[in-house]
Design a protein around this motif. Structure first.
Motif, mmCIF file in Angstrom:
data_model
loop_
_atom_site.group_PDB
_atom_site.id
_atom_site.type_symbol
_atom_site.label_atom_id
_atom_site.label_comp_id
_atom_site.label_asym_id
_atom_site.label_seq_id
_atom_site.Cartn_x
_atom_site.Cartn_y
_atom_site.Cartn_z
ATOM 1 N N TYR A 1 -4.328 -6.854 -3.459
ATOM 2 C CA TYR A 1 -4.609 -6.516 -4.857
ATOM 3 C C TYR A 1 -5.409 -5.223 -4.992
ATOM 4 O O TYR A 1 -5.270 -4.506 -5.994
ATOM 5 N N SER A 2 -6.217 -4.897 -3.993
ATOM 6 C CA SER A 2 -6.939 -3.619 -4.025
ATOM 7 C C SER A 2 -5.949 -2.454 -3.989
ATOM 8 O O SER A 2 -6.126 -1.447 -4.686
ATOM 9 N N SER A 3 -4.899 -2.598 -3.182
ATOM 10 C CA SER A 3 -3.860 -1.558 -3.113
ATOM 11 C C SER A 3 -3.141 -1.438 -4.442
ATOM 12 O O SER A 3 -2.841 -0.331 -4.914
ATOM 13 N N LEU A 4 -2.843 -2.589 -5.061
ATOM 14 C CA LEU A 4 -2.137 -2.576 -6.349
ATOM 15 C C LEU A 4 -2.997 -1.926 -7.429
ATOM 16 O O LEU A 4 -2.502 -1.121 -8.233
ATOM 17 N N ILE A 5 -4.283 -2.270 -7.450
ATOM 18 C CA ILE A 5 -5.207 -1.656 -8.407
ATOM 19 C C ILE A 5 -5.254 -0.147 -8.197
ATOM 20 O O ILE A 5 -5.207 0.640 -9.155
ATOM 21 N N ASP B 1 0.823 -1.211 0.000
ATOM 22 C CA ASP B 1 0.000 0.000 0.000
ATOM 23 C C ASP B 1 0.859 1.265 0.000
ATOM 24 O O ASP B 1 0.573 2.224 -0.724
ATOM 25 N N ALA B 2 1.922 1.247 0.803
ATOM 26 C CA ALA B 2 2.801 2.422 0.879
ATOM 27 C C ALA B 2 3.498 2.671 -0.451
ATOM 28 O O ALA B 2 3.578 3.817 -0.922
ATOM 29 N N PHE B 3 4.008 1.611 -1.075
ATOM 30 C CA PHE B 3 4.664 1.750 -2.385
ATOM 31 C C PHE B 3 3.684 2.303 -3.418
ATOM 32 O O PHE B 3 4.023 3.193 -4.203
ATOM 33 N N CYS B 4 2.458 1.767 -3.434
ATOM 34 C CA CYS B 4 1.474 2.187 -4.428
ATOM 35 C C CYS B 4 1.095 3.652 -4.255
ATOM 36 O O CYS B 4 0.942 4.381 -5.237
ATOM 37 N N LYS B 5 0.935 4.087 -3.023
ATOM 38 C CA LYS B 5 0.568 5.485 -2.777
ATOM 39 C C LYS B 5 1.691 6.441 -3.186
ATOM 40 O O LYS B 5 1.446 7.622 -3.446
ATOM 41 N N GLU B 6 2.928 5.942 -3.221
ATOM 42 C CA GLU B 6 4.067 6.750 -3.655
ATOM 43 C C GLU B 6 4.309 6.624 -5.160
ATOM 44 O O GLU B 6 5.268 7.183 -5.683
ATOM 45 N N GLY B 7 3.448 5.863 -5.836
ATOM 46 C CA GLY B 7 3.610 5.666 -7.273
ATOM 47 C C GLY B 7 4.648 4.622 -7.629
ATOM 48 O O GLY B 7 4.993 4.458 -8.799
ATOM 49 N N LYS B 8 5.148 3.902 -6.628
ATOM 50 C CA LYS B 8 6.171 2.880 -6.855
ATOM 51 C C LYS B 8 5.493 1.512 -7.052
ATOM 52 O O LYS B 8 5.658 0.589 -6.273
ATOM 53 N N VAL B 9 4.717 1.407 -8.148
ATOM 54 C CA VAL B 9 3.915 0.207 -8.372
ATOM 55 C C VAL B 9 4.794 -1.004 -8.675
ATOM 56 O O VAL B 9 4.473 -2.125 -8.285
ATOM 57 N N GLU B 10 5.898 -0.781 -9.386
ATOM 58 C CA GLU B 10 6.791 -1.902 -9.696
ATOM 59 C C GLU B 10 7.367 -2.510 -8.419
ATOM 60 O O GLU B 10 7.468 -3.739 -8.291
ATOM 61 N N GLU B 11 7.724 -1.645 -7.459
ATOM 62 C CA GLU B 11 8.236 -2.137 -6.178
ATOM 63 C C GLU B 11 7.151 -2.916 -5.428
ATOM 64 O O GLU B 11 7.424 -3.931 -4.790
ATOM 65 N N ALA B 12 5.910 -2.422 -5.541
ATOM 66 C CA ALA B 12 4.794 -3.104 -4.895
ATOM 67 C C ALA B 12 4.594 -4.497 -5.485
ATOM 68 O O ALA B 12 4.362 -5.473 -4.756
ATOM 69 N N GLU B 13 4.705 -4.602 -6.808
ATOM 70 C CA GLU B 13 4.563 -5.905 -7.456
ATOM 71 C C GLU B 13 5.690 -6.842 -7.049
ATOM 72 O O GLU B 13 5.485 -8.061 -6.929
ATOM 73 N N ALA B 14 6.874 -6.281 -6.822
ATOM 74 C CA ALA B 14 8.003 -7.105 -6.384
ATOM 75 C C ALA B 14 7.717 -7.700 -5.002
ATOM 76 O O ALA B 14 8.036 -8.868 -4.737
ATOM 77 N N VAL B 15 7.104 -6.899 -4.122
ATOM 78 C CA VAL B 15 6.730 -7.393 -2.790
ATOM 79 C C VAL B 15 5.702 -8.512 -2.907
ATOM 80 O O VAL B 15 5.796 -9.538 -2.228
ATOM 81 N N ILE B 16 4.729 -8.334 -3.808
ATOM 82 C CA ILE B 16 3.706 -9.353 -4.012
ATOM 83 C C ILE B 16 4.323 -10.646 -4.531
ATOM 84 O O ILE B 16 3.940 -11.753 -4.113
ATOM 85 N N ASN B 17 5.303 -10.526 -5.424
ATOM 86 C CA ASN B 17 5.979 -11.711 -5.949
ATOM 87 C C ASN B 17 6.712 -12.471 -4.841
ATOM 88 O O ASN B 17 6.756 -13.704 -4.830
ATOM 89 N N ILE B 18 7.283 -11.708 -3.908
ATOM 90 C CA ILE B 18 7.946 -12.343 -2.755
ATOM 91 C C ILE B 18 6.923 -13.112 -1.930
ATOM 92 O O ILE B 18 7.180 -14.235 -1.477
ATOM 93 N N MET B 19 5.748 -12.508 -1.745
ATOM 94 C CA MET B 19 4.688 -13.185 -1.003
ATOM 95 C C MET B 19 4.303 -14.501 -1.669
ATOM 96 O O MET B 19 4.137 -15.532 -1.013
ATOM 97 N N ILE B 20 4.179 -14.446 -2.991
ATOM 98 C CA ILE B 20 3.758 -15.634 -3.743
ATOM 99 C C ILE B 20 4.833 -16.717 -3.726
ATOM 100 O O ILE B 20 4.544 -17.907 -3.539
ATOM 101 N N GLU B 21 6.097 -16.307 -3.888
ATOM 102 C CA GLU B 21 7.195 -17.273 -4.005
ATOM 103 C C GLU B 21 7.603 -17.889 -2.677
ATOM 104 O O GLU B 21 7.922 -19.070 -2.599
ATOM 105 N N THR B 22 7.597 -17.062 -1.630
ATOM 106 C CA THR B 22 8.128 -17.557 -0.351
ATOM 107 C C THR B 22 7.079 -17.693 0.749
ATOM 108 O O THR B 22 7.354 -18.294 1.783
ATOM 109 N N GLY B 23 5.905 -17.151 0.516
ATOM 110 C CA GLY B 23 4.927 -17.107 1.592
ATOM 111 C C GLY B 23 4.006 -18.299 1.691
ATOM 112 O O GLY B 23 3.352 -18.495 2.714
#
Length: 228
Positions: A123-127, A89-111
């Protein structure tokens, strides 16, 4: 509390730390955090760390937030879904959407092993992040992919898309999405309706805006100051 022999616990400290962070009193929160650890000998938990990380992100203190995340790992405290969602959410609000997607990928791969998977909040934050950048095609693609992941969009998810379409003055999409919300049995809140009203007025659709205003009354939604 201590004068009545009632010693504060990790829950007490975490609650106060979270309140201070929400009030953007992050330095006071850190003082209390250090008091808890070094003076009282109370070990922090994922909640206290997440609150501090959230507070730092909201103030744009990214390096310190990263250090806190690293400190969590060093203390063998695993981040939970809320921790990751704070970062997204913090990355998205700063316009750093690519960084936000990287965090999501970490969640998917390691979580998955720890049952930490992206949820509807993630995903609501990413949208919302893509909507804030005006990238509505990408935002809609993510929205459409949610159901394939077994997630159900909520009012917050729809509100982000509505806000994006309103800012892009795409009235057709706004009306279409509002009908979709009603068809899903969801009830848009006053904030969502206000977003639509603003968008309709921006493109000169005053009749449609007045109709929506009347519908708010008919459906029991009380207009607020922003509505008027």
């Amino acid at each position: 509390m201590e004068q009545t022999n009632c010693k504060p616990s990790i829950v007490t400290y975490s609650t106060i730390i979270d309140s201070l962070c929400k009030d953007k009193l992050i330095d006071d929160a850190f003082k209390l955090f250090k008091e808890m650890v070094f003076e009282k000998g109370i070990l922090p938990n994922v909640i206290s760390y997440t609150s501090l990380i959230c507070g730092l992100c909201k103030l744009g203190r990214w390096d310190e937030a990263s250090k806190m995340l690293k400190e969590m790992e060093d203390e063998n405290i695993s981040p939970n879904v809320q921790t990751f969602n704070v970062l997204v959410d913090a990355f998205c609000k700063e316009g750093k959407v690519e960084e936000a997607e990287a965090v999501i990928n970490i969640m998917i791969e390691t979580g998955s092993a720890q049952n930490i998977v992206p949820d509807i909040v993630t995903y609501s934050s990413l949208i919302d992040g893509y909507c804030l950048r005006g990238e509505m095609i990408k935002a809609r693609e993510i929205f459409d992919s949610i159901t394939l992941r077994g997630l159900v969009p909520d009012v917050v998810t729809y509100s982000s898309l509505l806000n994006g379409y309103c800012k892009n003055l795409n009235v057709e999409k706004v009306v279409q999405l509002f009908r979709e919300i009603s068809g899903k049995g969801l009830k848009p809140d006053v904030v969502t309706c206000n977003t639509m009203l603003q968008g309709l007025f921006q493109v000169g659709c005053c009749v449609a805006a007045h109709k929506l205003f009347n519908e708010m009354h008919a459906q029991g939604r009380i207009p607020d100051r922003c509505t008027y």
